[in-house]
Structure formats: C-alpha cells, structure tokens
Write an enzyme that holds these catalytic residues in place. Structure first.
Site, short mmCIF file in Angstrom:
data_model
loop_
_atom_site.label_atom_id
_atom_site.label_comp_id
_atom_site.label_asym_id
_atom_site.label_seq_id
_atom_site.Cartn_x
_atom_site.Cartn_y
_atom_site.Cartn_z
N ASN A 196 -11.28 -24.14 7.26
CA ASN A 196 -12.26 -25.09 7.76
C ASN A 196 -11.86 -26.52 7.36
O ASN A 196 -10.81 -26.74 6.77
CB ASN A 196 -13.64 -24.71 7.22
CG ASN A 196 -14.75 -25.02 8.21
OD1 ASN A 196 -14.76 -26.08 8.84
ND2 ASN A 196 -15.70 -24.11 8.34
N HIS A 250 0.86 -31.41 -14.77
CA HIS A 250 1.62 -32.36 -15.59
C HIS A 250 1.56 -31.98 -17.06
O HIS A 250 0.60 -31.34 -17.50
CB HIS A 250 1.07 -33.78 -15.39
CG HIS A 250 1.10 -34.24 -13.98
ND1 HIS A 250 2.21 -34.81 -13.40
CD2 HIS A 250 0.15 -34.18 -13.01
CE1 HIS A 250 1.94 -35.11 -12.14
NE2 HIS A 250 0.70 -34.72 -11.88
N ALA A 282 -16.82 -22.59 0.29
CA ALA A 282 -16.75 -24.05 0.34
C ALA A 282 -16.61 -24.66 -1.05
O ALA A 282 -17.13 -24.14 -2.03
CB ALA A 282 -18.01 -24.61 1.02
N ALA A 326 -18.68 -20.14 -3.36
CA ALA A 326 -18.66 -21.59 -3.17
C ALA A 326 -18.77 -22.33 -4.51
O ALA A 326 -19.50 -21.92 -5.41
CB ALA A 326 -19.80 -22.00 -2.25
N LYS A 358 -7.80 -18.64 -13.47
CA LYS A 358 -7.03 -17.44 -13.83
C LYS A 358 -7.01 -16.47 -12.66
O LYS A 358 -7.83 -16.56 -11.75
CB LYS A 358 -7.65 -16.77 -15.06
CG LYS A 358 -7.57 -17.62 -16.31
CD LYS A 358 -8.16 -16.90 -17.51
CE LYS A 358 -8.06 -17.75 -18.77
NZ LYS A 358 -8.67 -17.08 -19.93
N ARG A 415 -18.84 -8.70 -9.43
CA ARG A 415 -18.95 -7.27 -9.16
C ARG A 415 -17.80 -6.83 -8.27
O ARG A 415 -17.11 -7.65 -7.66
CB ARG A 415 -20.28 -6.93 -8.48
CG ARG A 415 -20.42 -7.41 -7.03
CD ARG A 415 -21.68 -6.82 -6.41
NE ARG A 415 -21.94 -7.26 -5.06
CZ ARG A 415 -21.46 -6.66 -3.95
NH1 ARG A 415 -20.64 -5.62 -4.06
NH2 ARG A 415 -21.77 -7.11 -2.76
#
Length: 201
Positions: free
Chosen positions: A85, A115, A142, A160, A166, A183
């Site tokens: 999107n 960095h 989103a 979202a 990780k 879950r």
C-alpha cells in the site's frame, strides 16, 4: 567498487558516501522518481519500470505510489503477487526478500542499513547492512517498522504499529513495540474471521 559492494552485502563496515557508490545509487533513485510520477492508469509503464528497478520481480506485483527505496529496489527480490500500500519505504542497502503473496499495509518501513554505536565512525558515514526476509503469505499491518536482520516466517501477521526487532516464527500473530508473538494461527482461523464471524465464501 567491487570491494565496497562486497562489504555492503556481507555485514561489514563501509563508507556509504563513497563517490562511485553514490553515482550508482543516484541512477537507481531516478527510477523511483520516475515510478512515482506515473499515473494510476499507466499500469503497463509501471510494470516495465519495475522490471528495471528490482533484483527480481514475480508476476502480479503491485506497489502503490508514493514508494521509496534507498537503492531504487536494486537489492529487493519480489516473489509473485506481492502487494504494498501507499508510502512503503525500503532501506535496501542490502537484500530484502518479499516472497510470494506478501501483503504490506500503508506507511511501512523495512530497514537493512544501520550504523556503529561509536560516534566517530558515524561522522565518517560508516554503516553496515543486514538482510531482511519476509516469507510467503506474510501480512504486515499499517505503520510497521522492520529492523535490519529480521526474518518473518511463512503466513505470519504483524499487527499495525509494531516495531519488529527480532525474528518472528511462521504461522503466528505478532504485534507490539517491541513486536512479540501473541498467538499461533489455528484451525479456527479457517472457520471464523473478526472474532466470531463465520467465513461464508
């Protein structure tokens, strides 16, 4: 040039302001600029330009505009049916893999570049990169940020607003800052959606 490109893709430190490197990068950025100027009705032109932009491009991929990429998609590998999107940002200083049917919500950022902690190195424009891999059928909601070196397993959903620092395993729903597994995806998800609504298609 060959040596610095090797360092870019092997997790080693390098100067991202190398003159030859910047010259090549600007050419890639021109493709992104051209892509963003195309009208929604210019689908054929968009597809032709995407073939030039990306390292790999599967069938049926579509990226809404505006779209941004540090290297114009040069280090991005798209499987088939990938959809993103509005306002996808790819910091593609090394490889980003979006496998088949990956779906990305608006305002998502995927980073490979980072960095050193030492400020004197940062002053010298020193960076290093870690690849990112989103496996088949991953759905990213989103405003998600995916950090360097992350892998997200097949079928998993990232809620979202998450910050993914990780690896996330396959077949789970995960969200939060930092993103954690909520879950597993289970058989009920084949019968119901949005809580308890029956799937009738």
């Amino acid at each position: 040039m060959k040596e610095i490109l090797s360092r870019m893709h092997s997790g080693q430190l390098y100067n991202c302001y190398d003159e030859e490197l910047l010259k090549e990068q600007v050419q890639c950025l021109d493709h992104v600029h051209a892509y963003n100027l195309l009208r929604p009705s210019q689908q054929k032109e968009k597809q032709e330009l995407m073939k030039k932009m990306f390292a790999e491009l599967g069938e049926g991929c579509y990226l809404e505009t505006p779209f941004y990429a540090n290297w114009g998609g040069k280090n991005v590998h798209l499987g088939k049916g990938v959809y993103a999107n509005f306002h996808l940002t790819l910091v593609d200083d090394t490889h980003i893999y979006l496998d088949d049917y990956v779906m990305i919500g608006p305002n998502v950022t995927i980073c490979t570049a980072t960095h050193p902690i030492d400020p004197t190195l940062r002053q010298q424009q020193i960076q290093y990169n870690k690849p990112v891999h989103l496996h088949k059928n991953v759905w990213v909601g989103a405003n998600v940020m995916i950090m360097p070196g992350v892998t997200i397993g097949e079928n998993s959903i990232i809620g979202a607003g998450s910050v993914v620092t990780k690896d996330i395993p396959a077949n789970v729903v995960a969200f939060g800052n930092p993103c954690v597994v909520y879950r597993e995806i289970n058989e009920n998800d084949k019968k119901f959606f949005d809580g308890n609504k029956m799937i009738d298609l």
